[in-house]
Design a protein around this motif. Structure first.
Motif, PDB file in Angstrom:
ATOM      1  N   CYS A 137      -0.325  15.283  40.121  1.00  0.00           N
ATOM      2  CA  CYS A 137      -2.008  14.503  39.912  1.00  0.00           C
ATOM      3  C   CYS A 137      -2.843  15.654  40.154  1.00  0.00           C
ATOM      4  CB  CYS A 137      -1.966  13.651  41.219  1.00  0.00           C
ATOM      5  SG  CYS A 137      -1.044  12.104  40.997  1.00  0.00           S
ATOM      6  N   GLY A 138      -2.464  16.825  40.337  1.00  0.00           N
ATOM      7  CA  GLY A 138      -3.084  18.024  40.398  1.00  0.00           C
ATOM      8  C   GLY A 138      -2.704  19.100  39.772  1.00  0.00           C
ATOM      9  N   ASN A 139      -3.545  20.274  39.643  1.00  0.00           N
ATOM     10  CA  ASN A 139      -3.234  21.419  38.845  1.00  0.00           C
ATOM     11  C   ASN A 139      -3.561  22.748  39.379  1.00  0.00           C
ATOM     12  OD1 ASN A 139      -5.788  21.164  38.667  1.00  0.00           O
ATOM     13  ND2 ASN A 139      -5.984  21.598  36.360  1.00  0.00           N
ATOM     14  N   LEU A 154       2.006  18.540  44.649  1.00  0.00           N
ATOM     15  CA  LEU A 154       0.929  17.908  43.655  1.00  0.00           C
ATOM     16  C   LEU A 154       1.173  16.598  43.256  1.00  0.00           C
ATOM     17  CD1 LEU A 154      -0.203  21.181  41.697  1.00  0.00           C
ATOM     18  CD2 LEU A 154      -1.533  20.047  43.707  1.00  0.00           C
ATOM     19  N   ALA A 155       2.594  16.195  43.501  1.00  0.00           N
ATOM     20  CA  ALA A 155       3.341  15.114  42.765  1.00  0.00           C
ATOM     21  C   ALA A 155       2.525  13.822  43.171  1.00  0.00           C
ATOM     22  CB  ALA A 155       4.552  14.978  42.877  1.00  0.00           C
ATOM     23  N   CYS A 156       2.349  12.723  42.171  1.00  0.00           N
ATOM     24  CA  CYS A 156       2.050  11.494  42.633  1.00  0.00           C
ATOM     25  C   CYS A 156       3.280  10.510  42.804  1.00  0.00           C
ATOM     26  CB  CYS A 156       1.000  10.611  41.480  1.00  0.00           C
ATOM     27  SG  CYS A 156      -0.418  11.831  41.168  1.00  0.00           S
TER      28      CYS A 156
END
Length: 279
Positions: A137-139, A154-156
Motif C-alpha cells: 500500500c506504499g512505495n 508496507l503491505a496491506c
C-alpha cells in the motif's frame, strides 16, 4: 574510491590463493569463498547506490528492489555460514591434527562450500517469494538500500507468515552458525589449556583473524537487525545510516587486511610477488 579499494583488495587475495599451489589448502580455500562472497555482497550495494547518488531521481523498480534484497540477504547468510565452516576447519587443525587431511579432503571441502552457498540461496529465495506475493500500500522505505522488513511493513495484506519466517530465517542464518562457532572455540580453548605452548601459538595465529572477522561482522549485522525490528529514533539519523552500511562496506575491506596481515603464508606470497615486480 572505497568500492575500488574493496574490489582490488579482495580480488588480489583471491588471485593469490588461486594461483599459488601452496595455498590450495582447506583453510585458504574457505577464505577464498569468503572473499568471493564479499565481492558478491558489495556488488549488490555499490553500483546501484553510486547510480542513485549521481542521479536526480531516487527510485528503484520493484523487481530490482527484490533482487537487491536477495543479494544482500544471501551475502549475510553465506558470510555467517562460511565463518562457521572456517571454525570447523580450525577445530580440526588444532584439536585433531592427525585426522585433518583425512576429514577435510578436496571433495569434502568443495561439498561444504557448495552447501553453504546453496543453503543461503534457498533460505533467501523463500524470503523473497513470500514478500513478492504481498500487496503493498506504499512505495517509500526509510533506507538507502532495499531491505525486506521495511518492504513487508508496507503491505496491506496479512504478514504473519512473513514475520514468522523472518524470525526463523534470522535464527537459521545467524544464531545456528554462531552457536556452532561457539562450540568449536570452546573445544579449541580446552585443547589450548592442556596443550603445549606451540599449540597455543598455532591457535592464536590462525584463530585471531577469524575471531576478529566474526566480531566485526556480527556487530554490523546485529545493529542492522535491531534497527529493522525496533525503534531506533533515539540514535542520530546519520549514525543509523553509517551503521546500516557497516556490514556491507567495512567487512569486505576489513577481511583482506586482517587475513593478509595475520596469516604468514599469505604475507610471504604477497611479499614475493612485490619483490618479483621490483626486480
Amino acid at each position: 574510491m572505497l568500492y575500488i579499494v574493496l574490489v582490488v583488495a579482495n580480488a588480489f587475495l583471491i588471485l593469490t590463493i588461486c594461483l599459488k599451489r601452496s595455498l590450495h589448502e582447506p583453510m585458504y580455500v574457505f577464505l577464498c569463498s569468503l572473499l568471493v562472497n564479499q565481492l558478491y555482497g558489495s556488488a549488490g550495494l555499490f553500483p546501484f547506490l553510486l547510480l542513485q547518488i549521481t542521479s536526480d531521481t531516487h527510485t528503484i523498480s520493484r523487481s530490482i528492489c527484490f533482487l537487491q534484497i536477495y543479494c544482500l540477504y544471501t551475502y549475510a547468510s553465506v558470510e555467517f555460514c562460511n565463518l562457521a565452516v572456517m571454525a570447523y576447519d580450525r577445530y580440526l587443525a588444532i584439536c585433531c591434527p592427525l585426522h585433518y587431511k583425512a576429514r577435510l579432503t578436496s571433495n569434502r571441502v568443495a561439498l561444504l562450500i557448495a552447501a553453504v552457498w546453496l543453503y543461503s540461496s534457498v533460505e533467501s529465495l523463500v524470503c523473497i517469494i513470500l514478500s513478492t506475493s504481498l500487496l503493498l500500500c506504499g512505495n517509500r522505505i526509510n533506507k538507502i538500500y532495499c531491505d525486506n522488513f521495511p518492504v513487508v511493513k508496507l503491505a496491506c495484506s496479512d504478514t504473519t507468515v512473513n514475520n514468522a519466517y523472518g524470525v526463523l530465517a534470522t535464527i537459521l542464518a545467524v544464531a545456528v552458525p554462531l552457536i556452532y562457532i561457539l562450540l568449536s572455540y570452546t573445544k579449541i580453548l580446552r585443547v589450548c589449556v592442556v596443550g603445549s605452548k606451540e599449540t597455543r601459538q598455532k591457535a592464536v595465529s590462525t584463530c585471531t583473524p577469524h575471531i576478529a572477522s566474526l566480531i566485526n561482522f556480527s556487530f554490523g549485522c546485529c545493529f542492522e537487525i535491531f534497527q529493522s525490528r525496533f525503534n531506533m529514533t533515539s540514535v542520530p539519523r546519520i549514525l543509523r545510516i553509517v551503521l546500516s552500511l557497516y556490514f556491507l562496506t567495512i567487512q569486505p575491506l576489513f577481511n583482506p587486511i586482517i587475513y593478509g596481515l595475520r596469516l604468514s603464508k599469505i604475507r610471504q606470497m604477497c611479499r614475493n610477488q612485490f619483490c618479483c615486480k621490483n626486480v
